[in-house]
Every structure is written in C-alpha cells, then in structure tokens.
Scaffold this active site. Structure first.
Site, PDB file in Angstrom:
ATOM      1  N   LYS A 107      46.829 -47.508 -54.379  1.00 54.30           N
ATOM      2  CA  LYS A 107      46.087 -46.299 -54.896  1.00 54.30           C
ATOM      3  C   LYS A 107      46.869 -45.212 -55.595  1.00 54.30           C
ATOM      4  O   LYS A 107      48.042 -45.025 -55.210  1.00 54.30           O
ATOM      5  CB  LYS A 107      45.596 -45.699 -53.480  1.00 54.30           C
ATOM      6  CG  LYS A 107      44.647 -46.578 -52.546  1.00 54.30           C
ATOM      7  CD  LYS A 107      43.343 -46.490 -53.049  1.00 54.30           C
ATOM      8  CE  LYS A 107      42.366 -47.418 -52.355  1.00 54.30           C
ATOM      9  NZ  LYS A 107      41.036 -47.672 -53.114  1.00 54.30           N
ATOM     10  N   ASP A 142      44.482 -48.651 -58.256  1.00 58.03           N
ATOM     11  CA  ASP A 142      43.081 -48.288 -58.140  1.00 58.03           C
ATOM     12  C   ASP A 142      42.950 -46.392 -58.296  1.00 58.03           C
ATOM     13  O   ASP A 142      43.460 -46.207 -57.337  1.00 58.03           O
ATOM     14  CB  ASP A 142      42.553 -48.602 -56.815  1.00 58.03           C
ATOM     15  CG  ASP A 142      41.149 -48.272 -56.781  1.00 58.03           C
ATOM     16  OD1 ASP A 142      40.379 -47.706 -57.612  1.00 58.03           O
ATOM     17  OD2 ASP A 142      40.494 -48.511 -55.507  1.00 58.03           O
ATOM     18  N   ASP A 196      34.658 -50.583 -60.633  1.00 55.82           N
ATOM     19  CA  ASP A 196      34.457 -50.849 -59.086  1.00 55.82           C
ATOM     20  C   ASP A 196      32.970 -49.696 -58.852  1.00 55.82           C
ATOM     21  O   ASP A 196      32.024 -50.099 -58.687  1.00 55.82           O
ATOM     22  CB  ASP A 196      35.625 -50.321 -58.337  1.00 55.82           C
ATOM     23  CG  ASP A 196      35.367 -50.571 -56.773  1.00 55.82           C
ATOM     24  OD1 ASP A 196      34.131 -50.900 -56.542  1.00 55.82           O
ATOM     25  OD2 ASP A 196      36.208 -50.146 -55.950  1.00 55.82           O
ATOM     26  N   LYS A 220      31.230 -55.471 -54.178  1.00 53.39           N
ATOM     27  CA  LYS A 220      31.474 -55.432 -52.541  1.00 53.39           C
ATOM     28  C   LYS A 220      30.165 -55.774 -52.160  1.00 53.39           C
ATOM     29  O   LYS A 220      28.974 -55.138 -52.705  1.00 53.39           O
ATOM     30  CB  LYS A 220      31.762 -53.852 -52.148  1.00 53.39           C
ATOM     31  CG  LYS A 220      33.149 -53.646 -52.709  1.00 53.39           C
ATOM     32  CD  LYS A 220      33.438 -52.050 -52.593  1.00 53.39           C
ATOM     33  CE  LYS A 220      35.042 -51.699 -53.124  1.00 53.39           C
ATOM     34  NZ  LYS A 220      35.123 -50.050 -53.053  1.00 53.39           N
TER      35      LYS A 220
END
Length: 336
Positions: A107, A142, A196, A220
C-alpha cells in the site's frame, strides 16, 4: 432468485472482527455472513457505501449462499502478501504472516502527510519488501487512486527503480491512468498499470481496454455482484485478470478463490490472502496462505465464532437496516 427479506434477515449473522494492524483506515472489520441452502455467503460493503453500490455486495452474498459457485478449473490459487502502509522496519513481520508468498502488494499514497513525505515512506517500505523477497520476488504497489497525474509520474519513476510487477490504480479515473501509462512509456519507465477502483460495473472493462488505460484488470467478487458477473467482466476486458478481496472474512474469500479457480487463465498471484490481516475470523479453518497459495473450496462459518464476535445490538440493527435497504434496491431491479 432474490430470497424474501425475512429469509435474508433470518440467515444473517453480524460480526465485528479485529484487525492485526490498521488497514484502510480501520482497526475492526464489520461483516454479515449469510447461511443459505447452497452454503455461506458474505455481505460486507464498506461503511461509507450507499444502498445502490452496496446492493451489488448483497447480490454476491445471495449468489454464494442461495445459488452456489461454479466448478473449479484448478484446486489451489497462488496469492500475494499484502503490506499495509507500515514503517519499513515492520515489513519483515508483516510478510511473515504470508508464508511462501513470492508476490507482495504494498500500500502506498496513504492520505495524511504531504506528498514528498509520503513518497519517501513509500519508497522505504517498497525497498524493505524487495529486500525480504529478494530479486526473484514480485512486488506490486497499490495507490488506491491517491495520486494526481504528476504525482503518479514522479512516484512511479522512483518506485519503478525497485522493480515493480505493476502499479494498481495510481489515479482516480481511467482517463488519468491512460495519460500516466502513455507518459511512462514515452519516458522509458517500464511500470505496467492495473485498474481496480475504476472497474465496478459491467461496462467498465470495455472502457479500460478502449482507453488503453491499464495492462491488468483487478476484479473483486462483491463489487461486481458475484462470481457469475465477475466472470463476464473478466471475459469482456481482454486483459490479464487478478482476483482480489475487499478485506473479506474466509467466507467472502472462498467466493474469491472460486472466481480465480474458474478463470481460463490466471497469470498473476491473486490478492486473496487477506485473512492474514484479521486477528479473528468466522471460520474455524480460516483461508490462510500455505506455501503461497489458498485451497479452492467452500468455507463454513463456525457458530461459536459467530457468537464470540457478534456485533453489539446497535451495530446489528444498523446492518439489518442496511440489508433491507439493499434488498429493496435489488427487488426494484436497480442493483446487481
């Protein structure tokens, strides 16, 4: 095949699970698990999501619990480690919770500090991950749409020197990502991009491909209304797919592994090892990485654990109202 609201409420158990470390700004994860005729499903949209968006998550939980999941093409799914925005010194301990994982998602672009300070911290964290994984390990970052175009170019130029498999959602929009991708290529900076947050509806992957905004699509289950819809999205995008989680319990992760196991091709490790971020789970056999992979198969919630981690009455009532709101959206045909 939307069950009556009374059946959903009767099938619902609301839990509050502690996290090992702060992640996505929270220290506890609230979720609803649903027991239906086909098994267990999960409903756990993040707290800030409204009924229209959250209804897709309810559709995914209903699919798993009432309809069941597709037959697998593979019996195990390789997963990545997930490294929150922790100090670089904490990285070895975080990675130790993901035994055998040779890919790590780190992250970056955490909100709060000025950009320069955050970038220095991000670079130290990514370098620490590279040191633990070694030159053969795969490192992806990310940003959760946390950068502007100029910031993304500066950050990815610096981070790219460590060697990145790809950078996930550096900017908020597909148009911004397309610009970043073009400018990185022109500068000779070999950092592939993954979409994403900008892939949430069935038409999104077509825009990703049409704008040439990404090299990889992260899919997802819950935000796309379930495994069946996610398989359609994966087929439509024409790009390599990575299946990821949304800080799910093991029940939700089982749906993610079902999606990954049903895909014709699975070239990258998936972001489904996130049960390691939870200090408690709803399953007596949580889906934790073993030798860098998860087994494919259903997950069962344990009633003793459901009772142990049951949310307080006020939160339980709040989630039950949320189920009712989302059921109304689905019943009106506005969700899914």
């Amino acid at each position: 095949m939307l069950p009556p609201l009374t059946d959903l409420l009767e099938a619902a158990s609301v839990v509050r699970l502690p996290l090992r470390r702060r992640f996505r700004g929270i220290t506890e994860r609230e979720a609803v698990v649903l027991e239906g005729p086909a098994g267990w499903g999960e409903f756990a949209p993040f707290l800030e999501y409204g009924p229209a968006e959250s209804a897709r998550w309810l559709a995914a939980g209903v699919e798993a619990a009432w309809r069941g999941l597709p037959a697998p093409r593979r019996t195990r799914v390789e997963v990545n480690a997930t490294v929150p925005a922790v100090p670089a010194d904490d990285v070895p301990a975080v990675l130790a919770a993901f035994p055998g994982c040779r890919t790590a998602k780190v992250k970056v672009a955490e909100a709060g500090a000025p950009f320069g300070t955050r970038l220095a911290e991000d670079l130290a964290r990514v370098r620490a991950v590279r040191e633990v994984l070694g030159p053969a390990g795969r490192v992806r970052v990310d940003a959760n749409a946390g950068w502007s175009v100029p910031q993304a170019l500066e950050a990815l130029t610096a981070l790219g020197e460590v060697g990145l498999e790809y950078a996930e959602q550096p900017c908020a929009t597909l148009e911004e990502m397309a610009e970043v991708r073009r400018r990185l290529a022109a500068a000779g900076t070999p950092v592939p991009l993954a979409a994403d947050e900008s892939v949430r509806k069935a038409e999104d992957p077509l825009r990703v491909a049409g704008l040439e905004a990404a090299d990889v699509v992260v899919v997802k289950v819950a935000p796309l209304s379930g495994v069946a819809r996610a398989l359609e999205v994966a087929a439509a995008c024409g790009l390599p797919v990575v299946v990821s989680s949304a800080l799910d319990t093991s029940v939700g992760l089982a749906a993610g592994t079902a999606l990954a196991a049903a895909l014709p091709q699975l070239p990258h490790a998936c972001g489904l090892g996130t049960a390691a971020l939870l200090a408690a789970d709803v399953s007596a056999r949580p889906l934790l990485p073993v030798d860098g992979a998860l087994p494919v198969g259903p997950a069962r919630a344990d009633r003793e654990l459901l009772e142990r981690h049951r949310a307080d009455p006020g939160r339980e009532a709040w989630w039950r109202r949320r189920i009712a709101d989302c059921h109304a959206v689905l019943a009106a045909g506005a969700g899914g």
